[in-house]
Write a protein that holds these residues in place. Structure first.
Motif, PDB file in Angstrom:
ATOM      1  N   GLY A 198       0.990  -1.134  -0.055  1.00  0.00           N
ATOM      2  CA  GLY A 198       0.004  -0.053  -0.073  1.00  0.00           C
ATOM      3  C   GLY A 198       0.699   1.205  -0.024  1.00  0.00           C
ATOM      4  N   PHE A 199       0.154   2.398  -0.443  1.00  0.00           N
ATOM      5  CA  PHE A 199       0.908   3.722  -0.241  1.00  0.00           C
ATOM      6  C   PHE A 199       0.373   4.293   1.320  1.00  0.00           C
ATOM      7  N   THR A 200       1.474   4.789   1.771  1.00  0.00           N
ATOM      8  CA  THR A 200       1.099   5.557   3.075  1.00  0.00           C
ATOM      9  C   THR A 200       1.791   6.744   3.384  1.00  0.00           C
ATOM     10  N   ASP A 201       0.956   7.675   4.049  1.00  0.00           N
ATOM     11  CA  ASP A 201       1.875   8.881   4.512  1.00  0.00           C
ATOM     12  C   ASP A 201       2.110   9.037   5.838  1.00  0.00           C
ATOM     13  N   GLY A 202       1.795   7.846   6.599  1.00  0.00           N
ATOM     14  CA  GLY A 202       1.901   7.755   7.980  1.00  0.00           C
ATOM     15  C   GLY A 202       0.596   7.910   8.692  1.00  0.00           C
ATOM     16  N   HIS A 203      -0.344   8.293   7.920  1.00  0.00           N
ATOM     17  CA  HIS A 203      -1.919   8.655   8.536  1.00  0.00           C
ATOM     18  C   HIS A 203      -2.716   7.827   8.025  1.00  0.00           C
ATOM     19  N   THR A 204      -2.655   7.508   6.661  1.00  0.00           N
ATOM     20  CA  THR A 204      -3.661   6.862   5.838  1.00  0.00           C
ATOM     21  C   THR A 204      -2.739   5.619   5.017  1.00  0.00           C
ATOM     22  N   PHE A 205      -3.459   4.188   5.188  1.00  0.00           N
ATOM     23  CA  PHE A 205      -2.747   3.416   4.307  1.00  0.00           C
ATOM     24  C   PHE A 205      -3.785   3.042   3.013  1.00  0.00           C
ATOM     25  N   LEU A 206      -3.497   3.343   1.797  1.00  0.00           N
ATOM     26  CA  LEU A 206      -4.351   2.862   0.708  1.00  0.00           C
ATOM     27  C   LEU A 206      -3.406   1.940   0.120  1.00  0.00           C
ATOM     28  N   PRO A 207      -4.405   0.473   0.183  1.00  0.00           N
ATOM     29  CA  PRO A 207      -3.923  -0.601  -0.354  1.00  0.00           C
ATOM     30  C   PRO A 207      -3.829  -0.703  -1.806  1.00  0.00           C
ATOM     31  N   MET A 208      -2.951  -1.474  -2.415  1.00  0.00           N
ATOM     32  CA  MET A 208      -3.052  -2.087  -3.579  1.00  0.00           C
ATOM     33  C   MET A 208      -3.663  -3.241  -3.687  1.00  0.00           C
ATOM     34  N   PRO A 209      -3.979  -3.668  -4.924  1.00  0.00           N
ATOM     35  CA  PRO A 209      -4.764  -5.050  -5.027  1.00  0.00           C
ATOM     36  C   PRO A 209      -3.408  -6.228  -4.521  1.00  0.00           C
ATOM     37  N   ALA A 210      -4.184  -7.079  -3.789  1.00  0.00           N
ATOM     38  CA  ALA A 210      -3.407  -7.993  -3.371  1.00  0.00           C
ATOM     39  C   ALA A 210      -2.577  -8.942  -4.336  1.00  0.00           C
ATOM     40  N   ALA A 211      -1.281  -9.391  -4.164  1.00  0.00           N
ATOM     41  CA  ALA A 211      -0.643  -9.954  -5.148  1.00  0.00           C
ATOM     42  C   ALA A 211       0.061 -11.072  -4.586  1.00  0.00           C
ATOM     43  N   GLN A 212       0.320 -11.911  -5.323  1.00  0.00           N
ATOM     44  CA  GLN A 212       1.315 -13.336  -4.913  1.00  0.00           C
ATOM     45  C   GLN A 212       2.546 -13.616  -5.875  1.00  0.00           C
ATOM     46  N   ASP A 213       3.561 -13.742  -5.158  1.00  0.00           N
ATOM     47  CA  ASP A 213       4.505 -14.039  -6.155  1.00  0.00           C
ATOM     48  C   ASP A 213       4.997 -15.379  -5.980  1.00  0.00           C
ATOM     49  N   HIS A 214       5.945 -15.901  -6.868  1.00  0.00           N
ATOM     50  CA  HIS A 214       6.619 -17.150  -6.643  1.00  0.00           C
ATOM     51  C   HIS A 214       8.056 -17.129  -6.558  1.00  0.00           C
ATOM     52  N   LYS A 215       8.367 -17.637  -5.399  1.00  0.00           N
ATOM     53  CA  LYS A 215       9.971 -17.190  -5.084  1.00  0.00           C
ATOM     54  C   LYS A 215      10.802 -18.357  -5.217  1.00  0.00           C
ATOM     55  N   ARG A 216      10.453 -19.590  -5.518  1.00  0.00           N
ATOM     56  CA  ARG A 216      11.344 -20.617  -5.760  1.00  0.00           C
ATOM     57  C   ARG A 216      11.892 -20.505  -7.173  1.00  0.00           C
ATOM     58  N   ALA A 217      12.894 -21.221  -7.498  1.00  0.00           N
ATOM     59  CA  ALA A 217      13.320 -21.133  -9.105  1.00  0.00           C
ATOM     60  C   ALA A 217      12.717 -21.832  -9.951  1.00  0.00           C
ATOM     61  N   PHE A 218      12.347 -22.906  -9.690  1.00  0.00           N
ATOM     62  CA  PHE A 218      11.684 -23.896 -10.672  1.00  0.00           C
ATOM     63  C   PHE A 218      10.212 -24.194 -10.505  1.00  0.00           C
ATOM     64  N   ASP A 219       9.543 -24.743 -11.486  1.00  0.00           N
ATOM     65  CA  ASP A 219       8.166 -25.338 -11.322  1.00  0.00           C
ATOM     66  C   ASP A 219       7.817 -26.056 -10.187  1.00  0.00           C
ATOM     67  N   ASN A 220       6.416 -25.928  -9.777  1.00  0.00           N
ATOM     68  CA  ASN A 220       6.000 -26.853  -8.547  1.00  0.00           C
ATOM     69  C   ASN A 220       6.864 -26.248  -7.351  1.00  0.00           C
ATOM     70  N   GLY A 315       1.046  14.581   2.966  1.00  0.00           N
ATOM     71  CA  GLY A 315       0.354  14.058   4.061  1.00  0.00           C
ATOM     72  C   GLY A 315      -1.042  14.014   3.814  1.00  0.00           C
ATOM     73  N   HIS A 316      -1.646  13.990   2.554  1.00  0.00           N
ATOM     74  CA  HIS A 316      -3.132  14.337   2.247  1.00  0.00           C
ATOM     75  C   HIS A 316      -3.642  12.857   1.675  1.00  0.00           C
ATOM     76  N   LEU A 317      -3.089  11.761   1.746  1.00  0.00           N
ATOM     77  CA  LEU A 317      -3.350  10.446   1.085  1.00  0.00           C
ATOM     78  C   LEU A 317      -5.069  10.282   1.382  1.00  0.00           C
ATOM     79  N   SER A 318      -5.383  10.441   2.602  1.00  0.00           N
ATOM     80  CA  SER A 318      -6.902  10.296   2.941  1.00  0.00           C
ATOM     81  C   SER A 318      -7.888  10.976   1.901  1.00  0.00           C
ATOM     82  N   ASP A 319      -7.344  12.026   1.152  1.00  0.00           N
ATOM     83  CA  ASP A 319      -8.154  12.583   0.336  1.00  0.00           C
ATOM     84  C   ASP A 319      -8.213  11.986  -1.086  1.00  0.00           C
TER      85      ASP A 319
END
Ligand code: GLY
Length: 426
Positions: A198-220, A315-319
């Motif tokens: 998310g983006f935050t200015d310390g007062h508000t947290f505006l989330p991004m769409p949730a994501a998932q990554d694939h950390k291992r090098a190979f399939d499965n 610091g105006h992310l709430s708007d």
């Protein structure tokens, strides 16, 4: 407006690409950049861990904004150095960056404010850590080096023997230097990992769409952990109810903790979540965009990135309302054979010229460079083919059709990016 992006990965190519589309009319610079950023931004040969050098360039070239891609300059205090000179920079300061730079700092903060996380012990003395391991009979356990170790400082130990070896590597042999002077040993939790940024200015947290990554090098999910071999967003089961749960149980108490601890956080916060038996736990924090999550998320972002930067700083992310394209989006990383271990570089990359410029398929470059008029491999993760479509099936198909058009010697990529969409273990 002149904007300087710091970094040289796929994340930074995606940042330059998005910033170049700003309605503010931006001239983009990238230090040091890569073969992809060089096509849309002016490459600048700067040592991004040397704030003095970066500040000198910014002053001499009247740069309006500096956007920091990776964690290392943030952890070493580049934001503090800029702010001392009244220069505008996007990212958290040194104290706030401890959330990523020190696993002990972040775990203690989570414990102090009772934010859900795996239970953990801290050790500076290898003998005491060994004595503790002797008492542990349930494996796996997780061992983390306190400091930054280029994504390699976390070891999931499947047995006591493996844990003793990891301890030796971290604290005695000092495989990761001072990063392993203190370690965290924590309980292993089994479940689904979600990248909640998310983006935050310390007062508000505006989330991004949730994501998932694939950390291992190979399939499965075989092979070593990497920086990430692919990602997708959104996560279909991570609905509004989940989002609100995370906001009330994690981000809200976290922002309150920041206030109490005098942590002034402005920028992107990446919360690595683990959902186990329907309970969310904080696994880790990153104080920047993930890579390859950034490539996927920036392809979905409809709002002008420079607006977000300015509103965060003020610091105006709430708007601000941030708009996202809801289309399923996936990124497939094409890497050098051998990555994340030893690999050769300097191989010519073929086929990019055959890929039409499209709005829904973009090949972001990472470990690439221009050598004369040839584009050659220059790093572990070379490209991230990112595609969006109406369905995940279509997005995955589009990404892999594009992957098929690209060739370089020893290339390696996973053929199963997105498989968890159909089999999650939460
Ligand atoms: N993809 C995970 C990270 O950027 O740390």
């Amino acid at each position: 407006m002149k904007v300087l992006v710091l970094g040289s990965g796929g994340r930074e190519h995606a940042l330059c690409w998005k910033i170049a589309q700003s309605k503010k009319g931006v001239q983009v610079f990238c230090a040091p950049g890569n073969g992809g950023t060089a096509q849309i931004a002016t490459s600048i040969d700067l040592d991004i861990l040397n704030p003095k050098q970066v500040i000198q360039f910014v002053k001499e070239n009247k740069i309006d904004w500096t956007i920091v891609g990776p964690e290392a300059p943030l952890a070493s205090g580049i934001v503090d150095a800029f702010e001392a000179e009244n220069l505008k920079i996007f990212g958290p300061n040194r104290k706030a960056s401890q959330l990523e730079a020190s696993k002990v700092f972040s775990k203690k903060l989570l414990q102090k404010y009772k934010i859900s996380t795996a239970s953990a012990q801290f050790f500076t003395d290898p003998q005491l850590a060994k004595a503790y391991l002797k008492t542990k009979n349930i494996y796996p356990i997780v061992m983390k080096a306190d400091g930054l170790a280029q994504g390699k400082g976390v070891h999931i130990c499947q047995s006591k023997q493996e844990a003793f070896q990891a301890l030796e590597d971290f604290m005695v042999i000092k495989k990761f230097g001072d990063a392993g002077s203190e370690i965290v040993i924590e309980d292993f939790l089994d479940g689904e990992e979600v990248s909640f940024l998310g983006f935050t200015d310390g007062h508000t947290f505006l989330p991004m769409p949730a994501a998932q990554d694939h950390k291992r090098a190979f399939d499965n999910d075989q092979g070593e952990n990497t920086g990430g071999m692919g990602a997708y967003a959104p996560v279909p089961w991570f609905d509004l109810v989940w989002q609100e749960k995370i906001q009330s149980q994690i981000t809200k108490p976290l922002l309150e903790a920041f206030k109490k601890e005098d942590i002034h956080y402005r920028g992107i916060l990446y919360i690595g979540l683990l959902i186990s038996k329907n309970i969310p736990y904080v696994l880790e924090f990153n104080v920047r965009f993930g890579d390859p999550e950034a490539q996927v998320l920036l392809l979905k972002l409809k709002t002008d990135f420079m607006d977000i930067v300015e509103w965060t700083h003020a610091g105006h992310l709430s708007d601000l309302k941030i708009d996202w394209d809801p289309s399923p989006t996936v990124g497939v990383v094409m890497a050098s054979g051998g990555y994340p271990g030893r690999y050769e570089k300097g191989f010519e990359i073929f086929g990019l010229e055959t890929i039409e410029a499209k709005k829904d398929v973009i090949v972001f470059q990472a470990g690439s460079m221009l050598k004369g008029d040839k584009l050659v491999t220059h790093g572990g993760r070379v490209l991230c083919v990112t595609a969006k479509a109406k369905t995940y099936e279509e997005a995955i198909q589009k990404a892999y059709q594009t992957v098929q058009k690209i060739k370089f010697q020893n290339m390696q990529y996973r053929s199963d990016i997105g498989y968890r969409l159909w089999q999650n273990k939460k």
